[in-house]
Design a protein around this motif. Structure first.
Motif, PDB file in Angstrom:
ATOM      1  N   LEU A 208      24.303   9.517  45.246  1.00  9.18           N
ATOM      2  CA  LEU A 208      23.184   9.393  46.185  1.00  9.18           C
ATOM      3  C   LEU A 208      23.159  10.573  47.151  1.00  9.18           C
ATOM      4  N   ARG A 209      24.335  10.950  47.633  1.00 10.68           N
ATOM      5  CA  ARG A 209      24.418  12.113  48.524  1.00 10.68           C
ATOM      6  C   ARG A 209      23.955  13.381  47.795  1.00 10.68           C
ATOM      7  N   ASN A 210      24.321  13.492  46.526  1.00  8.24           N
ATOM      8  CA  ASN A 210      23.932  14.649  45.740  1.00  8.24           C
ATOM      9  C   ASN A 210      22.418  14.734  45.597  1.00  8.24           C
ATOM     10  N   TYR A 211      21.798  13.620  45.281  1.00  9.41           N
ATOM     11  CA  TYR A 211      20.336  13.606  45.134  1.00  9.41           C
ATOM     12  C   TYR A 211      19.635  13.872  46.475  1.00  9.41           C
ATOM     13  N   LEU A 212      20.098  13.214  47.533  1.00 13.03           N
ATOM     14  CA  LEU A 212      19.443  13.372  48.830  1.00 13.03           C
ATOM     15  C   LEU A 212      19.633  14.779  49.390  1.00 13.03           C
ATOM     16  N   HIS A 213      20.724  15.431  49.001  1.00 11.51           N
ATOM     17  CA  HIS A 213      20.948  16.806  49.456  1.00 11.51           C
ATOM     18  C   HIS A 213      19.836  17.734  48.991  1.00 11.51           C
ATOM     19  N   TYR A 214      19.259  17.433  47.829  1.00 13.51           N
ATOM     20  CA  TYR A 214      18.161  18.225  47.279  1.00 13.51           C
ATOM     21  C   TYR A 214      16.822  17.493  47.385  1.00 13.51           C
ATOM     22  N   ASN A 215      16.755  16.475  48.266  1.00 14.95           N
ATOM     23  CA  ASN A 215      15.509  15.732  48.531  1.00 14.95           C
ATOM     24  C   ASN A 215      14.943  15.049  47.282  1.00 14.95           C
ATOM     25  N   LEU A 216      15.811  14.613  46.387  1.00 11.60           N
ATOM     26  CA  LEU A 216      15.380  13.903  45.174  1.00 11.60           C
ATOM     27  C   LEU A 216      15.459  12.397  45.444  1.00 11.60           C
ATOM     28  N   TYR A 217      14.571  11.925  46.287  1.00 10.77           N
ATOM     29  CA  TYR A 217      14.630  10.531  46.728  1.00 10.77           C
ATOM     30  C   TYR A 217      14.244   9.560  45.621  1.00 10.77           C
ATOM     31  N   ASP A 218      13.301   9.926  44.789  1.00 13.99           N
ATOM     32  CA  ASP A 218      12.893   9.028  43.696  1.00 13.99           C
ATOM     33  C   ASP A 218      14.033   8.826  42.702  1.00 13.99           C
ATOM     34  N   GLN A 219      14.711   9.902  42.348  1.00 15.19           N
ATOM     35  CA  GLN A 219      15.823   9.773  41.411  1.00 15.19           C
ATOM     36  C   GLN A 219      16.973   8.979  42.032  1.00 15.19           C
ATOM     37  N   ALA A 220      17.191   9.178  43.324  1.00 16.59           N
ATOM     38  CA  ALA A 220      18.244   8.417  44.006  1.00 16.59           C
ATOM     39  C   ALA A 220      17.936   6.923  43.992  1.00 16.59           C
ATOM     40  N   GLU A 221      16.674   6.555  44.216  1.00 17.68           N
ATOM     41  CA  GLU A 221      16.304   5.138  44.210  1.00 17.68           C
ATOM     42  C   GLU A 221      16.409   4.551  42.806  1.00 17.68           C
ATOM     43  N   LYS A 222      16.044   5.316  41.781  1.00 13.25           N
ATOM     44  CA  LYS A 222      16.174   4.811  40.407  1.00 13.25           C
ATOM     45  C   LYS A 222      17.639   4.543  40.057  1.00 13.25           C
ATOM     46  N   LEU A 223      18.514   5.476  40.456  1.00 10.98           N
ATOM     47  CA  LEU A 223      19.938   5.274  40.198  1.00 10.98           C
ATOM     48  C   LEU A 223      20.466   4.065  40.954  1.00 10.98           C
ATOM     49  N   ARG A 224      20.102   3.958  42.223  1.00 12.71           N
ATOM     50  CA  ARG A 224      20.602   2.851  43.047  1.00 12.71           C
ATOM     51  C   ARG A 224      20.148   1.503  42.515  1.00 12.71           C
ATOM     52  N   SER A 225      18.893   1.424  42.057  1.00  9.61           N
ATOM     53  CA  SER A 225      18.355   0.145  41.590  1.00  9.61           C
ATOM     54  C   SER A 225      18.956  -0.278  40.252  1.00  9.61           C
ATOM     55  N   LYS A 226      19.397   0.675  39.452  1.00 12.98           N
ATOM     56  CA  LYS A 226      19.929   0.348  38.121  1.00 12.98           C
ATOM     57  C   LYS A 226      21.454   0.295  38.090  1.00 12.98           C
ATOM     58  N   ALA A 227      22.117   0.719  39.160  1.00 12.45           N
ATOM     59  CA  ALA A 227      23.582   0.709  39.180  1.00 12.45           C
ATOM     60  C   ALA A 227      24.093  -0.729  39.274  1.00 12.45           C
ATOM     61  N   PRO A 228      25.255  -1.022  38.682  1.00 12.28           N
ATOM     62  CA  PRO A 228      25.825  -2.383  38.772  1.00 12.28           C
ATOM     63  C   PRO A 228      26.080  -2.765  40.215  1.00 12.28           C
ATOM     64  N   ARG A 229      25.852  -4.041  40.510  1.00  8.86           N
ATOM     65  CA  ARG A 229      26.043  -4.538  41.874  1.00  8.86           C
ATOM     66  C   ARG A 229      27.223  -5.494  41.912  1.00  8.86           C
ATOM     67  N   PHE A 230      28.012  -5.388  42.946  1.00  6.91           N
ATOM     68  CA  PHE A 230      29.173  -6.260  43.132  1.00  6.91           C
ATOM     69  C   PHE A 230      29.512  -6.266  44.615  1.00  6.91           C
ATOM     70  N   GLU A 231      30.426  -7.131  44.995  1.00  4.99           N
ATOM     71  CA  GLU A 231      30.819  -7.227  46.386  1.00  4.99           C
ATOM     72  C   GLU A 231      31.582  -5.973  46.804  1.00  4.99           C
ATOM     73  N   ALA A 232      31.263  -5.439  47.990  1.00  4.33           N
ATOM     74  CA  ALA A 232      31.882  -4.201  48.457  1.00  4.33           C
ATOM     75  C   ALA A 232      33.380  -4.390  48.657  1.00  4.33           C
ATOM     76  N   HIS A 233      34.163  -3.383  48.203  1.00  5.41           N
ATOM     77  CA  HIS A 233      35.610  -3.421  48.345  1.00  5.41           C
ATOM     78  C   HIS A 233      36.096  -2.515  49.465  1.00  5.41           C
ATOM     79  N   SER A 234      35.286  -1.573  49.899  1.00  3.24           N
ATOM     80  CA  SER A 234      35.671  -0.638  50.949  1.00  3.24           C
ATOM     81  C   SER A 234      34.595  -0.635  52.018  1.00  3.24           C
ATOM     82  N   ASN A 235      34.998  -0.895  53.257  1.00  4.08           N
ATOM     83  CA  ASN A 235      34.040  -0.897  54.353  1.00  4.08           C
ATOM     84  C   ASN A 235      33.448   0.486  54.560  1.00  4.08           C
ATOM     85  N   GLN A 236      34.266   1.529  54.357  1.00  8.44           N
ATOM     86  CA  GLN A 236      33.790   2.889  54.545  1.00  8.44           C
ATOM     87  C   GLN A 236      32.709   3.250  53.526  1.00  8.44           C
TER      88      GLN A 236
END
Length: 484
Positions: A208-236
């Motif tokens: 996500l940081r890589n995409y946003l660094h080059y202002n590729l917001y649409d690609q970042a959202e597509k990746l985020r929406s399709k990535a597996p979801r699970f309970e967070a293991h790291s607060n950071q």
């Protein structure tokens, strides 16, 4: 940009490393022993503790100590030892650090564990970054990632997550972040197949940081929406994810969701992560202004943030007053700051909000006012612009008024009692929901010893358990600061 959301890993003071402690090499050997024990017992928490101790030791790392540690841990003549030793600068033998605690003649124990090898890569990589030898760091990080792809052990996942972070950081510092995007996607796929959830969290944030660094917001959202979801293991990592999601939602004009994500990221981030919290507050202030809200003064007076948030304070003041000329002057005065923060495009959107705020103040102050006076007060170019803006504000419900086209004036209606509406109930309900969600998250985060309800403990066991719980609570508290 590195300062976009860089949460610096600061070397927190540790009680285990006083000023009169043994040499750095001795501490590195103890950490290696801790990693070895965690690998054999398959206890990831021991490896986490080893990483925390390494962060406390990071500023003391020298080339001589690292060379001695590599010779102690890695097998002589191995590929890892040869490669890692080539990255370290050669120093005079008289400058080599003497390990006073282990000066007695003894045969060094050679380790062939993958955890130890990966830890050596991590140490050398951190040393090269601190010494600002970014080209050597890039080569070292690439070699470590190639080695990681051939290791499938859950005890390596914690170390691998750190290597992923520094791998991306090296390429970002040299301006070559786009080169590793395909490799990061491949690593994310491997982590998903291996059920490495911490690695998935870290790699998703890096992508996500890589995409946003080059202002590729649409690609970042597509990746985020399709990535597996699970309970967070790291607060950071969860804080980073919320920040990136907030930026994506802001660009997509979903300001309500963006505000919630950004404020939650700022609240969950540890106090030591000042730069990250400043970035969250900057974006949250802009989003709240776009929503028509005016942030409280206490937001700009937070400890350590006064200077960084000063441009946004003046911007907020201009929006609150509804002075379009003052808004233009503030935007021009701090244009370089807004550009470096990547909020300049959002501030351009605020112009309409400034006009609406000024129009709302006018409708409250005057029951009847001509459009000519409205144009003068708002400093608009023409009366036609004022008429169209007033008509749109009335249609959107921003002001409670009517437009008399014949006499070219605006007629404001009497302001009603806010407590006769449902708005106070809605706000109160949202605050209750926030408190309940925080309580539920705290309950889920609680950790209990296994089978504590099935056996009766003796007094000695009870004392041991309490001591372990106190140590565990201390380690959990340290986790909030170590990774930022």
């Amino acid at each position: 940009m590195t300062q976009d959301v860089e949460m610096k890993e600061q070397a927190a003071p540790s009680n285990s490393l006083p000023s009169f402690s043994p040499s750095t090499l001795h501490h590195l050997k103890e950490i290696a022993s801790l990693i070895e024990t965690g690998a054999y017992d398959r206890e990831v928490r021991r490896i986490l503790r080893a990483i925390r101790l390494t962060m406390a030791l990071r500023r003391k790392l020298k080339s001589s100590a690292l060379s001695a540690f590599l010779n102690f841990t890695l097998i002589p003549g191995s590929e890892a030892l040869t490669r890692l030793s080539s990255y370290l600068p050669k120093e005079d033998e008289h400058a080599m650090e003497v390990d006073t605690a282990t000066s007695a003649p003894q045969a060094p124990a050679k380790h062939s564990l993958p955890e130890i090898e990966i830890y050596c890569y991590l140490l050398v990589l951190m040393f090269l970054i601190d010494q600002k030898k970014y080209n050597e760091a890039k080569a070292c990080s690439s070699a470590s990632i190639a080695r990681l792809k051939n290791i499938n052990r859950r005890t390596v996942d914690v170390l691998a997550a750190r290597l992923y972070f520094y791998y991306s950081l090296c390429y970002e510092l040299t301006g070559d972040l786009a080169e590793i995007r395909g490799n990061l996607l491949s690593l994310h796929r491997i982590a998903t197949l291996r059920h490495d959830e911490l690695g998935q969290e870290t790699l998703l944030n890096l992508l996500l940081r890589n995409y946003l660094h080059y202002n590729l917001y649409d690609q970042a959202e597509k990746l985020r929406s399709k990535a597996p979801r699970f309970e967070a293991h790291s607060n950071q990592q969860f804080c980073r994810y919320l920040f990136y999601l907030g930026k994506i939602r802001t660009i997509q004009l979903e300001y309500t969701d963006a505000k919630e994500c950004l404020l939650q990221a700022a609240r969950k981030a540890p106090i030591a992560a000042l730069g990250f919290r400043v970035q969250c507050n900057k974006w949250a202030i802009i989003v709240r202004l776009l929503l028509g809200e005016i942030p409280e003064r206490t937001v700009f007076m937070q400890k350590g943030m006064e200077k960084a948030l000063r441009p946004y304070f003046e911007l907020t003041n201009a929006v609150r007053i509804g002075d379009l000329e003052l808004f233009r002057s503030v935007a021009e005065k701090f244009s370089s700051t807004f550009s470096s923060d990547r909020t300049h495009n959002l501030i351009v959107r605020l112009r309409h909000n400034v006009i609406r705020t000024g129009l709302r103040n006018i409708s409250i102050s005057y029951s009847r006012i001509s459009l000519v006076d409205v144009a003068k007060k708002l400093r608009l170019d023409s009366v036609a612009d004022a008429e169209s803006i007033v008509a749109k504000a009335i249609r959107d419900g921003a002001i409670d008024a009517t437009l008399d086209h014949a006499s070219r004036c605006m007629l404001s209606k009497e302001t009603g009692d806010i407590y006769s509406m449902t708005e106070p109930q809605t706000v109160f309900n949202s605050r209750i929901a926030f408190c309940l969600n925080m309580h539920n998250e705290a309950v889920r985060a609680l950790r209990f010893p296994p089978n504590s309800h099935k056996e009766k403990e003796s007094a000695e066991k009870r004392r041991e358990r309490r001591q372990q719980e106190q140590e565990l609570a201390k380690h959990i508290a340290e986790e909030d600061d170590d990774e930022f």
